[in-house]
Design a protein around this motif. Structure first.
Motif, PDB file in Angstrom:
ATOM      1  N   ARG A  38       3.188   5.997  -5.752  1.00 48.69           N
ATOM      2  CA  ARG A  38       2.977   6.108  -7.201  1.00 48.69           C
ATOM      3  C   ARG A  38       1.795   7.024  -7.523  1.00 48.69           C
ATOM      4  N   THR A  39       0.731   6.918  -6.734  1.00 44.02           N
ATOM      5  CA  THR A  39      -0.429   7.780  -6.942  1.00 44.02           C
ATOM      6  C   THR A  39      -0.060   9.242  -6.753  1.00 44.02           C
ATOM      7  N   LEU A  40       0.613   9.543  -5.667  1.00 43.14           N
ATOM      8  CA  LEU A  40       0.942  10.932  -5.357  1.00 43.14           C
ATOM      9  C   LEU A  40       1.974  11.504  -6.333  1.00 43.14           C
TER      10      LEU A  40
ATOM     11  N   LEU B 145      -8.781   0.554  -3.759  1.00 43.76           N
ATOM     12  CA  LEU B 145      -9.530   1.182  -2.675  1.00 43.76           C
ATOM     13  C   LEU B 145      -8.729   1.150  -1.373  1.00 43.76           C
ATOM     14  N   GLY B 146      -7.871   0.149  -1.242  1.00 41.14           N
ATOM     15  CA  GLY B 146      -7.086   0.008  -0.029  1.00 41.14           C
ATOM     16  C   GLY B 146      -6.108   1.139   0.208  1.00 41.14           C
ATOM     17  N   HIS B 147      -5.641   1.802  -0.856  1.00 43.09           N
ATOM     18  CA  HIS B 147      -4.694   2.908  -0.645  1.00 43.09           C
ATOM     19  C   HIS B 147      -5.277   4.276  -0.977  1.00 43.09           C
TER      20      HIS B 147
ATOM     21  N   LEU C 263       0.817  -1.209   0.000  1.00 45.64           N
ATOM     22  CA  LEU C 263       0.000   0.000   0.000  1.00 45.64           C
ATOM     23  C   LEU C 263       0.853   1.262   0.000  1.00 45.64           C
ATOM     24  N   GLY C 264       1.969   1.240   0.707  1.00 46.88           N
ATOM     25  CA  GLY C 264       2.826   2.418   0.751  1.00 46.88           C
ATOM     26  C   GLY C 264       3.368   2.787  -0.612  1.00 46.88           C
TER      27      GLY C 264
ATOM     28  N   HIS D 113       2.913  15.470  -6.873  1.00 51.22           N
ATOM     29  CA  HIS D 113       3.394  15.785  -5.532  1.00 51.22           C
ATOM     30  C   HIS D 113       4.826  15.281  -5.345  1.00 51.22           C
ATOM     31  N   GLU D 114       5.527  15.857  -4.384  1.00 53.87           N
ATOM     32  CA  GLU D 114       6.852  15.379  -4.006  1.00 53.87           C
ATOM     33  C   GLU D 114       6.677  14.320  -2.930  1.00 53.87           C
TER      34      GLU D 114
END
Length: 252
Positions: free
Chosen positions: A19-21, A195-197, A13-14, A26-27
């Motif tokens: 990857r999403t951010l 959905l988990g992250h 999840l981390g 984002h940084e």
């Protein structure tokens, strides 16, 4: 754009949060347990801090490394372990489950320069925890891996709520990601990894008024009712006092 630090972000999840951010511009400051694991995420183009969160010394080093990078806007306390079998002691003598899942987020919260938002990953399993603050480190009881994990997730949810109460200028929330198919959750886990992250990333950076709140327990962007101890100020205070005594570090 925000600068977000994510613990335990070389997989699961981390890494999905990272990857999403990063994809949103984002940084991201990643965290790896070792230099070998840091090398595995080197292609993402993000800063990486290194330290084993089961170690008091290395956790404090992680906080120093993060502070040296500059002001962090949000932290996702994602790192966690579930250890079946017998109790595994850290170099400091703590249960590894307790050290990584509770002591590390407490220390990082206390030692990293205060961000605007904090997100703590908990679990629906916290509802089955005993709610007692006796024997936090499982030195008096016979080891029970499931119960130890459940208790650790109750404690981290209560930590998030305590921070929300003590630091009104910070948005602090806890998230149950569900039972998702990560390395820890296993390939047969029934819940959705996306959905988990999603909720963690959303709470960390979104300008949506629904995400700009504090003191809640979430699952899939919806408020859920936590175990009663989580929202009990007396329980929160006793937990914070116990963690301060164990670590020798007071939450400001």
């Amino acid at each position: 754009m925000a600068r977000v630090f994510i613990t335990g972000s070389t997989d699961g999840l981390g890494l999905a949060n990272a990857r999403t951010l990063l994809g949103q511009g984002h940084e991201v400051v990643l965290h790896a347990r070792s230099t070998e694991r840091a090398a595995a995420v080197g292609t993402l183009g993000a800063s990486v801090v290194v330290g084993d969160l089961s170690s008091d010394t290395e956790t404090r080093s992680v906080a120093e490394q993060v502070n040296a990078i500059g002001q962090i806007d949000a932290i996702i306390h994602n790192a966690g372990v579930y250890l079946s079998g017998k109790r595994i002691a850290t170099t400091d003598g703590h249960s590894r489950t307790f050290a990584v899942n509770v002591l590390a987020p407490y220390l990082l919260t206390a030692l990293i320069d205060r961000p605007a938002r904090l997100v703590y990953v908990t679990s629906g399993m916290h509802h089955s925890a005993s709610g007692s603050l006796d024997d936090l480190d499982w030195t008096a009881r016979n080891w029970n891996a499931s119960q130890a994990y459940s208790e650790s997730k109750l404690h981290v949810a209560a930590l998030a709520a305590a921070v929300a109460h003590r630091w009104p200028d910070v948005l602090s929330n806890s998230v149950d990601p569900g039972w998702v198919p990560t390395k820890m959750g296993g390939s047969d886990a029934p819940d959705d990894l996306e959905l988990g992250h999603d909720t963690q990333s959303w709470l960390a950076v979104s300008g949506d008024p629904a995400a700009r709140v504090s003191g809640y327990y979430w699952h899939h962007r919806r408020h859920q009712k936590p175990a009663p101890q989580v929202d009990d100020p007396g329980f929160q205070d006793r937990l914070i006092d116990a963690l301060a005594a164990i670590t020798g570090t007071i939450l400001p």
